[in-house]
Design a protein around this motif. Structure first.
Motif, mmCIF file in Angstrom:
data_model
loop_
_atom_site.group_PDB
_atom_site.id
_atom_site.type_symbol
_atom_site.label_atom_id
_atom_site.label_comp_id
_atom_site.label_asym_id
_atom_site.label_seq_id
_atom_site.Cartn_x
_atom_site.Cartn_y
_atom_site.Cartn_z
ATOM 1 N N MET A 1 0.850 -1.192 0.000
ATOM 2 C CA MET A 1 0.000 0.000 0.000
ATOM 3 C C MET A 1 0.885 1.242 0.000
ATOM 4 S SD MET A 1 -3.184 -0.469 2.535
ATOM 5 C CE MET A 1 -3.782 -2.061 2.935
ATOM 6 N N ASN A 2 0.474 2.205 -0.758
ATOM 7 C CA ASN A 2 1.186 3.475 -0.852
ATOM 8 C C ASN A 2 0.715 4.380 0.286
ATOM 9 O OD1 ASN A 2 1.806 6.159 -1.538
ATOM 10 N ND2 ASN A 2 1.915 5.612 -3.708
ATOM 11 N N THR A 3 1.648 4.852 1.137
ATOM 12 C CA THR A 3 1.234 5.621 2.319
ATOM 13 C C THR A 3 0.595 6.951 1.951
ATOM 14 O OG1 THR A 3 3.458 6.515 2.603
ATOM 15 C CG2 THR A 3 2.900 4.552 3.864
ATOM 16 N N SER A 4 1.045 7.601 0.898
ATOM 17 C CA SER A 4 0.410 8.881 0.540
ATOM 18 C C SER A 4 -1.020 8.661 0.062
ATOM 19 C CB SER A 4 1.238 9.639 -0.499
ATOM 20 O OG SER A 4 1.290 8.936 -1.709
ATOM 21 N N ARG A 5 -1.272 7.554 -0.647
ATOM 22 C CA ARG A 5 -2.649 7.239 -1.064
ATOM 23 C C ARG A 5 -3.512 6.933 0.150
ATOM 24 N NH1 ARG A 5 -3.172 2.573 -5.115
ATOM 25 N NH2 ARG A 5 -5.294 2.758 -4.380
ATOM 26 N N ILE A 6 -2.946 6.200 1.098
ATOM 27 C CA ILE A 6 -3.685 5.872 2.321
ATOM 28 C C ILE A 6 -3.985 7.150 3.101
ATOM 29 C CG2 ILE A 6 -3.565 4.690 4.548
ATOM 30 C CD1 ILE A 6 -1.821 2.577 3.143
ATOM 31 N N LYS B 1 -13.912 2.950 5.920
ATOM 32 C CA LYS B 1 -14.077 3.755 4.714
ATOM 33 C C LYS B 1 -12.779 3.804 3.903
ATOM 34 C CE LYS B 1 -17.887 6.733 6.028
ATOM 35 N NZ LYS B 1 -18.717 6.443 4.872
ATOM 36 N N THR B 2 -11.662 3.939 4.587
ATOM 37 C CA THR B 2 -10.375 3.975 3.902
ATOM 38 C C THR B 2 -10.079 2.627 3.257
ATOM 39 O OG1 THR B 2 -9.563 5.619 5.465
ATOM 40 C CG2 THR B 2 -7.914 4.432 4.189
ATOM 41 N N ALA B 3 -10.329 1.544 3.975
ATOM 42 C CA ALA B 3 -10.102 0.205 3.426
ATOM 43 C C ALA B 3 -10.957 -0.022 2.186
ATOM 44 C CB ALA B 3 -10.394 -0.853 4.486
ATOM 45 N N GLU B 4 -12.194 0.448 2.240
ATOM 46 C CA GLU B 4 -13.101 0.292 1.106
ATOM 47 C C GLU B 4 -12.565 1.016 -0.129
ATOM 48 O OE1 GLU B 4 -17.408 2.101 0.159
ATOM 49 O OE2 GLU B 4 -17.312 0.874 1.968
ATOM 50 N N THR B 5 -12.095 2.237 0.042
ATOM 51 C CA THR B 5 -11.591 2.999 -1.104
ATOM 52 C C THR B 5 -10.253 2.471 -1.605
ATOM 53 O OG1 THR B 5 -10.464 4.673 0.234
ATOM 54 C CG2 THR B 5 -12.757 5.118 -0.370
ATOM 55 N N GLN B 6 -9.513 1.791 -0.738
ATOM 56 C CA GLN B 6 -8.211 1.249 -1.131
ATOM 57 C C GLN B 6 -8.301 -0.198 -1.614
ATOM 58 O OE1 GLN B 6 -5.303 3.236 -1.206
ATOM 59 N NE2 GLN B 6 -6.995 4.656 -0.989
ATOM 60 N N VAL C 1 -9.300 -2.828 0.172
ATOM 61 C CA VAL C 1 -8.974 -3.788 1.225
ATOM 62 C C VAL C 1 -10.277 -4.206 1.892
ATOM 63 C CG1 VAL C 1 -7.739 -4.155 3.387
ATOM 64 C CG2 VAL C 1 -6.751 -2.679 1.630
ATOM 65 N N ALA C 2 -10.586 -5.489 1.831
ATOM 66 C CA ALA C 2 -11.786 -5.984 2.503
ATOM 67 C C ALA C 2 -11.503 -6.021 3.997
ATOM 68 C CB ALA C 2 -12.147 -7.365 1.987
ATOM 69 N N VAL C 3 -12.244 -5.259 4.753
ATOM 70 C CA VAL C 3 -12.004 -5.127 6.190
ATOM 71 C C VAL C 3 -12.024 -6.479 6.884
ATOM 72 C CG1 VAL C 3 -12.875 -4.114 8.320
ATOM 73 C CG2 VAL C 3 -12.880 -2.789 6.222
ATOM 74 N N ALA C 4 -12.993 -7.294 6.592
ATOM 75 C CA ALA C 4 -13.099 -8.582 7.265
ATOM 76 C C ALA C 4 -12.022 -9.564 6.804
ATOM 77 C CB ALA C 4 -14.479 -9.182 7.021
ATOM 78 N N ASP C 5 -11.496 -9.380 5.616
ATOM 79 C CA ASP C 5 -10.547 -10.332 5.044
ATOM 80 C C ASP C 5 -9.091 -9.986 5.288
ATOM 81 O OD1 ASP C 5 -12.733 -11.652 4.042
ATOM 82 O OD2 ASP C 5 -12.581 -10.756 2.060
ATOM 83 N N ASN C 6 -8.796 -8.736 5.663
ATOM 84 C CA ASN C 6 -7.396 -8.334 5.711
ATOM 85 C C ASN C 6 -7.097 -7.513 6.955
ATOM 86 O OD1 ASN C 6 -4.792 -7.459 5.221
ATOM 87 N ND2 ASN C 6 -5.175 -7.082 3.056
ATOM 88 N N GLU C 7 -6.863 -8.179 8.064
ATOM 89 C CA GLU C 7 -6.566 -7.496 9.333
ATOM 90 C C GLU C 7 -5.281 -6.682 9.224
ATOM 91 O OE1 GLU C 7 -7.154 -6.321 13.254
ATOM 92 O OE2 GLU C 7 -8.500 -7.534 12.049
ATOM 93 N N GLU C 8 -4.303 -7.204 8.491
ATOM 94 C CA GLU C 8 -3.032 -6.496 8.338
ATOM 95 C C GLU C 8 -3.233 -5.149 7.638
ATOM 96 O OE1 GLU C 8 1.172 -6.974 5.965
ATOM 97 O OE2 GLU C 8 0.098 -8.779 6.539
ATOM 98 N N GLY C 9 -4.082 -5.115 6.637
ATOM 99 C CA GLY C 9 -4.373 -3.863 5.933
ATOM 100 C C GLY C 9 -5.005 -2.843 6.861
ATOM 101 N N CYS C 10 -5.891 -3.288 7.722
ATOM 102 C CA CYS C 10 -6.540 -2.388 8.676
ATOM 103 C C CYS C 10 -5.533 -1.866 9.697
ATOM 104 C CB CYS C 10 -7.696 -3.094 9.371
ATOM 105 S SG CYS C 10 -9.046 -3.487 8.254
ATOM 106 N N ILE D 1 -2.382 -1.354 9.121
ATOM 107 C CA ILE D 1 -1.583 -0.345 8.417
ATOM 108 C C ILE D 1 -2.329 0.982 8.378
ATOM 109 C CG2 ILE D 1 -0.647 0.311 6.161
ATOM 110 C CD1 ILE D 1 -0.063 -2.728 5.758
ATOM 111 N N ILE D 2 -3.613 0.931 8.081
ATOM 112 C CA ILE D 2 -4.429 2.151 8.045
ATOM 113 C C ILE D 2 -4.460 2.786 9.434
ATOM 114 C CG2 ILE D 2 -6.765 3.059 7.693
ATOM 115 C CD1 ILE D 2 -7.063 0.804 5.532
ATOM 116 N N ALA D 3 -4.643 1.965 10.470
ATOM 117 C CA ALA D 3 -4.670 2.487 11.838
ATOM 118 C C ALA D 3 -3.345 3.156 12.199
ATOM 119 C CB ALA D 3 -4.988 1.364 12.827
ATOM 120 N N SER D 4 -2.243 2.570 11.774
ATOM 121 C CA SER D 4 -0.942 3.183 12.073
ATOM 122 C C SER D 4 -0.769 4.497 11.335
ATOM 123 C CB SER D 4 0.203 2.221 11.754
ATOM 124 O OG SER D 4 0.369 2.064 10.364
ATOM 125 N N ARG D 5 -1.316 4.597 10.134
ATOM 126 C CA ARG D 5 -1.249 5.860 9.392
ATOM 127 C C ARG D 5 -2.126 6.926 10.060
ATOM 128 N NH1 ARG D 5 2.767 7.072 8.035
ATOM 129 N NH2 ARG D 5 1.822 8.818 6.955
#
Length: 76
Positions: free
Chosen positions: A1-6, A27-32, A34-43, A45-49
Motif C-alpha cells: 500500500m502506498n502511504t500517501s494514497r492511504i 471507509k479507507t479500506a473500502e476505497t483502497q 482492502v476488505a475489512v473482514a478479510d485483511n486485518e493487516e491492511g486495517c 496499516i491504516i490504523a498506524s497511518r
C-alpha cells in the motif's frame, strides 16, 4: 500500500466533526480495495497511518487510538 494514497483516503474520510476510528478505517479500506473482514493487516496499516497523521497534526484525536471503536478523530 502506498502511504500517501492511504493518507489521502484517511483525510477524505475524516470530517470536521468527530468520527470513530473504526469507521475511518472501514471507509479507507473500502476505497483502497482492502476488505475489512478479510485483511486485518491492511486495517492495522491504516490504523498506524491514522496515528501518524495525528502525530503530524493533520488529524486531532480523542481516546486511545488502539481501541478503534472507542476513539475518534477529526480534521483540525
Amino acid at each position: 500500500m502506498n502511504t500517501s494514497r492511504i493518507d489521502n483516503a484517511i483525510l477524505a474520510a475524516a470530517q470536521p466533526c468527530w468520527r470513530k476510528v473504526a469507521m475511518i478505517i472501514a471507509k479507507t479500506a473500502e476505497t483502497q480495495g482492502v476488505a475489512v473482514a478479510d485483511n486485518e493487516e491492511g486495517c492495522e496499516i491504516i490504523a498506524s497511518r491514522i496515528g501518524a497523521l495525528v502525530q503530524e497534526g493533520r488529524l486531532m484525536a480523542q481516546g486511545n487510538l488502539k481501541r478503534w471503536r472507542h476513539s475518534e478523530v477529526r480534521l483540525p
